[in-house]
Scaffold this motif. Structure first.
Motif, PDB file in Angstrom:
ATOM      1  N   ALA A  42      92.926  24.549 150.564  1.00  0.00           N
ATOM      2  CA  ALA A  42      92.318  23.519 151.402  1.00  0.00           C
ATOM      3  C   ALA A  42      91.153  22.838 150.695  1.00  0.00           C
ATOM      4  O   ALA A  42      91.011  21.609 150.750  1.00  0.00           O
ATOM      5  CB  ALA A  42      91.857  24.132 152.726  1.00  0.00           C
ATOM      6  N   GLN A  43      90.323  23.629 150.021  1.00  0.00           N
ATOM      7  CA  GLN A  43      89.188  23.032 149.306  1.00  0.00           C
ATOM      8  C   GLN A  43      89.680  22.102 148.196  1.00  0.00           C
ATOM      9  O   GLN A  43      89.151  21.007 148.029  1.00  0.00           O
ATOM     10  CB  GLN A  43      88.281  24.125 148.728  1.00  0.00           C
ATOM     11  CG  GLN A  43      87.072  23.589 147.991  1.00  0.00           C
ATOM     12  CD  GLN A  43      86.051  22.914 148.898  1.00  0.00           C
ATOM     13  OE1 GLN A  43      86.080  23.065 150.108  1.00  0.00           O
ATOM     14  NE2 GLN A  43      85.160  22.148 148.317  1.00  0.00           N
ATOM     15  N   ASN A  44      90.692  22.537 147.451  1.00  0.00           N
ATOM     16  CA  ASN A  44      91.264  21.651 146.431  1.00  0.00           C
ATOM     17  C   ASN A  44      91.724  20.334 147.056  1.00  0.00           C
ATOM     18  O   ASN A  44      91.520  19.256 146.495  1.00  0.00           O
ATOM     19  CB  ASN A  44      92.468  22.313 145.750  1.00  0.00           C
ATOM     20  CG  ASN A  44      92.091  23.177 144.569  1.00  0.00           C
ATOM     21  OD1 ASN A  44      90.939  23.532 144.383  1.00  0.00           O
ATOM     22  ND2 ASN A  44      93.086  23.533 143.776  1.00  0.00           N
ATOM     23  N   VAL A 104      97.423  23.410 156.750  1.00  0.00           N
ATOM     24  CA  VAL A 104      97.739  24.397 155.729  1.00  0.00           C
ATOM     25  C   VAL A 104      98.026  25.691 156.476  1.00  0.00           C
ATOM     26  O   VAL A 104      97.148  26.238 157.158  1.00  0.00           O
ATOM     27  CB  VAL A 104      96.582  24.598 154.735  1.00  0.00           C
ATOM     28  CG1 VAL A 104      96.975  25.613 153.663  1.00  0.00           C
ATOM     29  CG2 VAL A 104      96.160  23.273 154.107  1.00  0.00           C
ATOM     30  N   LEU A 105      99.254  26.146 156.375  1.00  0.00           N
ATOM     31  CA  LEU A 105      99.679  27.369 157.036  1.00  0.00           C
ATOM     32  C   LEU A 105      99.832  28.453 155.991  1.00  0.00           C
ATOM     33  O   LEU A 105     100.151  28.167 154.836  1.00  0.00           O
ATOM     34  CB  LEU A 105     100.997  27.135 157.758  1.00  0.00           C
ATOM     35  CG  LEU A 105     100.880  26.017 158.785  1.00  0.00           C
ATOM     36  CD1 LEU A 105     102.009  25.051 158.621  1.00  0.00           C
ATOM     37  CD2 LEU A 105     100.810  26.572 160.160  1.00  0.00           C
ATOM     38  N   GLY A 106      99.616  29.675 156.408  1.00  0.00           N
ATOM     39  CA  GLY A 106      99.723  30.792 155.487  1.00  0.00           C
ATOM     40  C   GLY A 106     100.736  31.813 155.951  1.00  0.00           C
ATOM     41  O   GLY A 106     100.882  32.067 157.146  1.00  0.00           O
ATOM     42  N   SER A 107     101.414  32.408 155.001  1.00  0.00           N
ATOM     43  CA  SER A 107     102.410  33.430 155.291  1.00  0.00           C
ATOM     44  C   SER A 107     101.748  34.668 155.873  1.00  0.00           C
ATOM     45  O   SER A 107     100.750  35.163 155.338  1.00  0.00           O
ATOM     46  CB  SER A 107     103.154  33.806 154.013  1.00  0.00           C
ATOM     47  OG  SER A 107     103.925  34.961 154.212  1.00  0.00           O
ATOM     48  N   ASN A 108     102.311  35.182 156.959  1.00  0.00           N
ATOM     49  CA  ASN A 108     101.802  36.422 157.549  1.00  0.00           C
ATOM     50  C   ASN A 108     102.066  37.626 156.650  1.00  0.00           C
ATOM     51  O   ASN A 108     101.466  38.676 156.836  1.00  0.00           O
ATOM     52  CB  ASN A 108     102.426  36.650 158.929  1.00  0.00           C
ATOM     53  CG  ASN A 108     101.901  35.670 159.947  1.00  0.00           C
ATOM     54  OD1 ASN A 108     100.735  35.293 159.917  1.00  0.00           O
ATOM     55  ND2 ASN A 108     102.747  35.234 160.860  1.00  0.00           N
ATOM     56  N   ALA A 109     102.960  37.472 155.683  1.00  0.00           N
ATOM     57  CA  ALA A 109     103.298  38.579 154.790  1.00  0.00           C
ATOM     58  C   ALA A 109     102.329  38.707 153.626  1.00  0.00           C
ATOM     59  O   ALA A 109     102.314  39.717 152.933  1.00  0.00           O
ATOM     60  CB  ALA A 109     104.721  38.404 154.254  1.00  0.00           C
ATOM     61  N   GLY A 110     101.497  37.692 153.409  1.00  0.00           N
ATOM     62  CA  GLY A 110     100.600  37.697 152.258  1.00  0.00           C
ATOM     63  C   GLY A 110      99.408  38.614 152.448  1.00  0.00           C
ATOM     64  O   GLY A 110      98.868  38.746 153.541  1.00  0.00           O
ATOM     65  N   PHE A 111      98.982  39.230 151.372  1.00  0.00           N
ATOM     66  CA  PHE A 111      97.847  40.144 151.385  1.00  0.00           C
ATOM     67  C   PHE A 111      96.519  39.381 151.351  1.00  0.00           C
ATOM     68  O   PHE A 111      95.525  39.806 151.924  1.00  0.00           O
ATOM     69  CB  PHE A 111      97.953  41.103 150.195  1.00  0.00           C
ATOM     70  CG  PHE A 111      96.864  42.130 150.128  1.00  0.00           C
ATOM     71  CD1 PHE A 111      96.786  43.141 151.075  1.00  0.00           C
ATOM     72  CD2 PHE A 111      95.910  42.091 149.124  1.00  0.00           C
ATOM     73  CE1 PHE A 111      95.773  44.090 151.026  1.00  0.00           C
ATOM     74  CE2 PHE A 111      94.901  43.036 149.064  1.00  0.00           C
ATOM     75  CZ  PHE A 111      94.835  44.039 150.017  1.00  0.00           C
ATOM     76  N   VAL A 148      98.351  29.235 161.311  1.00  0.00           N
ATOM     77  CA  VAL A 148      97.514  28.097 160.944  1.00  0.00           C
ATOM     78  C   VAL A 148      96.229  28.630 160.324  1.00  0.00           C
ATOM     79  O   VAL A 148      95.522  29.424 160.941  1.00  0.00           O
ATOM     80  CB  VAL A 148      97.200  27.225 162.180  1.00  0.00           C
ATOM     81  CG1 VAL A 148      96.334  26.042 161.777  1.00  0.00           C
ATOM     82  CG2 VAL A 148      98.483  26.751 162.848  1.00  0.00           C
ATOM     83  N   VAL A 149      95.948  28.196 159.105  1.00  0.00           N
ATOM     84  CA  VAL A 149      94.722  28.624 158.425  1.00  0.00           C
ATOM     85  C   VAL A 149      93.736  27.467 158.321  1.00  0.00           C
ATOM     86  O   VAL A 149      92.566  27.608 158.638  1.00  0.00           O
ATOM     87  CB  VAL A 149      95.016  29.198 157.018  1.00  0.00           C
ATOM     88  CG1 VAL A 149      93.718  29.565 156.301  1.00  0.00           C
ATOM     89  CG2 VAL A 149      95.938  30.401 157.106  1.00  0.00           C
ATOM     90  N   ALA A 150      94.213  26.303 157.883  1.00  0.00           N
ATOM     91  CA  ALA A 150      93.294  25.196 157.622  1.00  0.00           C
ATOM     92  C   ALA A 150      93.881  23.868 158.084  1.00  0.00           C
ATOM     93  O   ALA A 150      94.560  23.188 157.319  1.00  0.00           O
ATOM     94  CB  ALA A 150      92.965  25.137 156.132  1.00  0.00           C
ATOM     95  N   PRO A 151      93.595  23.461 159.323  1.00  0.00           N
ATOM     96  CA  PRO A 151      93.982  22.121 159.756  1.00  0.00           C
ATOM     97  C   PRO A 151      92.923  21.130 159.237  1.00  0.00           C
ATOM     98  O   PRO A 151      91.735  21.307 159.508  1.00  0.00           O
ATOM     99  CB  PRO A 151      93.952  22.202 161.277  1.00  0.00           C
ATOM    100  CG  PRO A 151      93.625  23.622 161.624  1.00  0.00           C
ATOM    101  CD  PRO A 151      93.054  24.258 160.401  1.00  0.00           C
ATOM    102  N   ILE A 152      93.340  20.143 158.484  1.00  0.00           N
ATOM    103  CA  ILE A 152      92.393  19.205 157.872  1.00  0.00           C
ATOM    104  C   ILE A 152      92.812  17.783 158.186  1.00  0.00           C
ATOM    105  O   ILE A 152      93.977  17.423 158.020  1.00  0.00           O
ATOM    106  CB  ILE A 152      92.344  19.372 156.337  1.00  0.00           C
ATOM    107  CG1 ILE A 152      92.145  20.828 155.953  1.00  0.00           C
ATOM    108  CG2 ILE A 152      91.243  18.495 155.734  1.00  0.00           C
ATOM    109  CD1 ILE A 152      92.403  21.100 154.479  1.00  0.00           C
ATOM    110  N   VAL A 153      91.858  16.963 158.638  1.00  0.00           N
ATOM    111  CA  VAL A 153      92.139  15.544 158.834  1.00  0.00           C
ATOM    112  C   VAL A 153      91.775  14.788 157.567  1.00  0.00           C
ATOM    113  O   VAL A 153      90.855  15.183 156.827  1.00  0.00           O
ATOM    114  CB  VAL A 153      91.379  14.950 160.046  1.00  0.00           C
ATOM    115  CG1 VAL A 153      91.887  15.547 161.344  1.00  0.00           C
ATOM    116  CG2 VAL A 153      89.879  15.111 159.926  1.00  0.00           C
TER     117      VAL A 153
END
Length: 193
Positions: A125-127, A108-115, A166-171
């Motif tokens: 990721a939890q969902n 799960v990657l996140g935009s660097n532009a997001g607040f 990269v915010v949440a790498p999940i297997v």
């Protein structure tokens, strides 16, 4: 309002971080179902700052693991917590794979532009992990994999542009054995009435 209150709460209470997987593959349909659950998470200002990379290539996962292990080991050098000491021993083992030989990693990657990107992607990721559990699929958040960000070659191979982190790498995969429930501490709660 919501439905199946008891089922949702039971799913939350019984989900575990799985660190032993069978070789059984996770279907692309199940992966898409898991991602769909993720994108139904709330996000600040409805920004929906996520982007997903699905890695099923085990050779790529091994290369990523080999890149990340020494970086985490260096960060943990001075840490003396009992759990960290055990994990450092695993990291030093050449055969240890940070992805626990799971058949798929969804990053799960996140935009660097997001607040509120880190919060939003964490909710996503939890969902995803709860959705996987409801499908009988195990999961584990692999924070160590965030070290791939310092390797531009990996980022390019994975199709990750500099606009994302990269915010949440999940297997994800089918558990070889069900983990026991870890002891939960009583929460500290302040009531203001």
């Amino acid at each position: 309002m919501g439905t199946e209150k008891d089922g949702v709460i039971e799913n939350i209470r019984t989900r575990r971080s799985v660190r032993e997987y069978t070789d059984r593959e996770v279907s692309d349909d199940d992966i898409l179902t898991i991602i769909d659950a993720g994108v139904h998470a709330p996000s600040g200002f409805n920004s929906q700052p996520w982007f997903f990379v699905v890695v099923k290539n085990r050779e790529m996962m091994k290369r990523m693991s080999d890149h990340c292990k020494p970086r985490l080991l260096a960060q943990l050098e001075e840490v003396t917590d009992e759990n960290a000491i055990d994990f450092k021993k695993e990291l030093a083992n050449a055969d240890f794979n940070i992805f626990y030989d799971a058949p798929v990693v969804i990053m799960v990657l996140g935009s660097n532009a997001g607040f509120t990107t880190d919060y939003d992607c964490s909710l996503c990721a939890q969902n995803m992990m709860l959705a996987a559990h409801s499908l009988g699929i195990g999961s584990c958040w692999i924070g160590t994999a965030c070290f791939i960000q310092d390797n531009s070659e990996f980022m390019a191979e994975l199709g990750i542009t500099p606009n994302y982190r990269v915010v949440a790498p999940i297997v994800f995969g089918y558990a070889a054995k069900e983990p026991e429930e870890p002891e939960k501490k009583d929460p500290e709660v302040v009531w203001v009435r």
